[in-house]
Design an enzyme around this catalytic site. Structure first.
Site, short mmCIF file in Angstrom:
data_model
loop_
_atom_site.label_atom_id
_atom_site.label_comp_id
_atom_site.label_asym_id
_atom_site.label_seq_id
_atom_site.Cartn_x
_atom_site.Cartn_y
_atom_site.Cartn_z
N ASP A 48 0.85 -1.19 0.00
CA ASP A 48 0.00 0.00 0.00
C ASP A 48 0.89 1.24 0.00
O ASP A 48 1.63 1.48 0.95
CB ASP A 48 -0.88 0.01 1.26
CG ASP A 48 -1.85 1.18 1.25
OD1 ASP A 48 -2.92 1.06 0.63
OD2 ASP A 48 -1.53 2.23 1.84
N TYR B 190 2.98 9.82 -0.12
CA TYR B 190 4.08 9.27 0.68
C TYR B 190 5.45 9.56 0.06
O TYR B 190 6.47 9.40 0.73
CB TYR B 190 3.93 7.75 0.88
CG TYR B 190 2.63 7.30 1.51
CD1 TYR B 190 1.77 8.20 2.14
CD2 TYR B 190 2.24 5.98 1.46
CE1 TYR B 190 0.57 7.79 2.69
CE2 TYR B 190 1.03 5.55 2.02
CZ TYR B 190 0.20 6.47 2.63
OH TYR B 190 -0.99 6.05 3.17
N LYS C 153 -2.59 5.96 -4.36
CA LYS C 153 -3.71 6.88 -4.07
C LYS C 153 -3.44 8.24 -4.67
O LYS C 153 -2.29 8.73 -4.63
CB LYS C 153 -3.89 7.04 -2.54
CG LYS C 153 -3.85 5.73 -1.78
CD LYS C 153 -4.12 5.89 -0.29
CE LYS C 153 -3.77 4.61 0.45
NZ LYS C 153 -2.38 4.55 0.94
N HIS D 31 -7.52 9.61 -2.25
CA HIS D 31 -6.94 9.51 -0.90
C HIS D 31 -7.86 10.14 0.16
O HIS D 31 -8.08 9.55 1.22
CB HIS D 31 -5.57 10.18 -0.90
CG HIS D 31 -4.67 9.72 0.19
ND1 HIS D 31 -3.31 9.55 0.01
CD2 HIS D 31 -4.89 9.39 1.47
CE1 HIS D 31 -2.77 9.12 1.15
NE2 HIS D 31 -3.71 9.03 2.05
N LEU E 91 -3.12 -0.92 13.67
CA LEU E 91 -2.61 -1.12 15.04
C LEU E 91 -2.81 0.14 15.87
O LEU E 91 -2.24 0.27 16.96
CB LEU E 91 -1.11 -1.47 14.99
CG LEU E 91 -0.71 -2.63 14.07
CD1 LEU E 91 0.81 -2.78 14.01
CD2 LEU E 91 -1.36 -3.93 14.54
N ILE F 244 -3.49 -3.51 6.64
CA ILE F 244 -2.20 -3.13 6.03
C ILE F 244 -1.23 -2.56 7.08
O ILE F 244 -0.83 -1.40 7.01
CB ILE F 244 -2.43 -2.12 4.87
CG1 ILE F 244 -3.37 -0.97 5.30
CG2 ILE F 244 -2.99 -2.83 3.64
CD1 ILE F 244 -3.51 0.15 4.26
N LYS G 272 2.03 -1.39 9.08
CA LYS G 272 3.34 -0.90 8.65
C LYS G 272 4.37 -1.15 9.74
O LYS G 272 4.11 -0.96 10.93
CB LYS G 272 3.24 0.62 8.37
CG LYS G 272 4.58 1.32 8.16
CD LYS G 272 5.09 2.00 9.43
CE LYS G 272 6.47 2.59 9.25
NZ LYS G 272 7.04 3.12 10.52
N VAL H 210 9.02 -0.91 9.87
CA VAL H 210 10.30 -0.97 9.15
C VAL H 210 11.21 -2.03 9.76
O VAL H 210 12.31 -2.24 9.28
CB VAL H 210 11.02 0.40 9.14
CG1 VAL H 210 10.29 1.38 8.24
CG2 VAL H 210 11.16 0.96 10.55
N ARG I 214 9.52 -7.55 13.16
CA ARG I 214 8.09 -7.23 13.30
C ARG I 214 7.32 -7.54 12.02
O ARG I 214 6.18 -8.01 12.06
CB ARG I 214 7.91 -5.76 13.66
CG ARG I 214 8.37 -5.44 15.06
CD ARG I 214 8.28 -3.94 15.29
NE ARG I 214 8.61 -3.60 16.64
CZ ARG I 214 8.72 -2.35 17.09
NH1 ARG I 214 8.50 -1.33 16.26
NH2 ARG I 214 9.02 -2.11 18.34
#
Ligand code: NDP
Ligand SMILES: O=C(O)C(=O)[C@@H](O)[C@H](O)C(=O)CO
Length: 288
Positions: free
Chosen positions: A53, A58, A83, A116, A200, A238, A240, A242, A246
């Site tokens: 996504d 972004y 988007k 968006h 989350l 979705i 996220k 980095v 995780r």
């Protein structure tokens, strides 16, 4: 579970020759910068994600595109969403920025393109005009499905009544602190798939004692419990991160289930808490 068996949800758009089904678990890339995106998406693909996504907003589509190009995963096994950014709603801007997204992503065909934000009270914005341009993009054959993000029930009604074309997806903020039940019910009536952004709660749910207790009972992590809650509600989720560890843990949610008591306890956490912006608050500035 092998990436080939990941659960999918069928979308409204598509044809009998091209049934369009979205993988229920995807990888979010908000706040992953242009230089970091290539590495993060490469790792996500290695961890088993097949759905990415991104968004014009972004600024990381080129990095996502480099990771996709470097991957040996066949294109038909990947799902990519982008988007339309807020300044690009006018037809010419939408078409130009769409071409730029495709160039940056290095794709011939995108899986899903979303509006968006509705910007419903912004000067010069007409939701129906924006949606008509999205339909034009769908009819070009270079996107398999179109949808919206952050639309409320009246925004959906406006565009569907005017054009007869329903969005395949509405991507909205949704998690156990903001369960969005009325909007989910409206989506179900319309055949629109609900996608959960900030699933989350941008990490806040991971410290919740109810989530922690369900996780301890099952021997899994709080993030896995919350992701599983989305999946069991039939949502597209979705998350996220980095962090490679995780990423792998968040994608490892296929070997356990939440029972009715756990789902009810998580549903009861709803408190209307937004971790991001309310759709009415995101507007273009008035000139002058
Ligand atoms: N359409 C829209 O308007 C919007 C769309 N989105 C989309 O939704 C995606 C997900 O939402 P996002 O806002 O990123 O928030 P999430 O709810 O996915 O939470 C991300 C945060 O949780 C942390 N995190 C992730 N996994 C774990 C874990 N297992 N343990 C501990 N911490 C963890 C991450 O930190 P770290 O990275 O350091 O691990 C990060 O701080 C976005 O990336 C974007 O693609 C998001 C907002 C709006
Ligand atoms: O990530 C996105 O897609 C967004 O649009 C948001 O993060 C948005 O900018 C927001 O919610 C800010 O709080």
């Amino acid at each position: 579970m092998s990436p080939h068996d990941l659960p999918t949800l069928r979308l409204l758009h598509g044809t009998s020759q091209d049934v369009v089904s979205i993988p229920q678990l995807g990888f979010g890339t908000y706040k992953i910068g242009p230089s970091e995106a290539e590495r993060a998406v490469t790792r996500a693909l290695e961890a088993g994600y097949r759905h990415i996504d991104t968004a014009q907003m972004y600024g990381n589509e080129a990095g996502v595109g480099r990771a996709l190009a470097a991957s040996s995963i066949p294109r038909e096994q990947l799902w990519v969403t982008s988007k339309l950014d807020n300044p690009n709603h006018a037809r010419e801007d939408a078409l130009t920025s769409w071409e730029a997204s495709m160039e940056a992503l290095g794709l011939e065909v995108l899986d899903l393109f979303l509006v968006h934000w509705p910007l419903a009270h912004s000067p010069g914005i007409d939701l129906v005009d924006t949606w008509r341009t999205m339909i034009e993009i769908l009819e070009s054959g270079r996107v398999r499905a179109i949808g919206v993000s952050n639309f409320q029930a009246e925004h959906l009604r406006t565009i569907i009544e005017a054009t007869g074309v329903s969005p395949a997806v509405n991507q909205i903020e949704l998690h156990p602190y903001l369960t969005q039940r009325p909007l989910r019910e409206r989506h179900a009536e319309l055949g629109v798939i609900t996608q959960s952004w900030s699933p989350l709660g941008r990490g806040r749910l991971l410290k919740d004692p109810v989530v922690a207790s369900v996780a301890a009972g099952l021997g899994v992590t709080p993030a896995q419990v919350v992701i599983r809650w989305h999946l069991e509600h039939g949502l597209v989720v979705i998350p996220k991160t980095v962090d490679p560890h995780r990423m792998a843990v968040n994608a490892d949610v296929w070997s356990f289930e939440l029972d009715a008591a756990a789902m009810a306890a998580l549903d009861a956490l709803d408190r209307g808490l937004r971790t991001g912006s309310h759709p009415d608050r995101v507007q273009l500035p008035h000139p002058g």
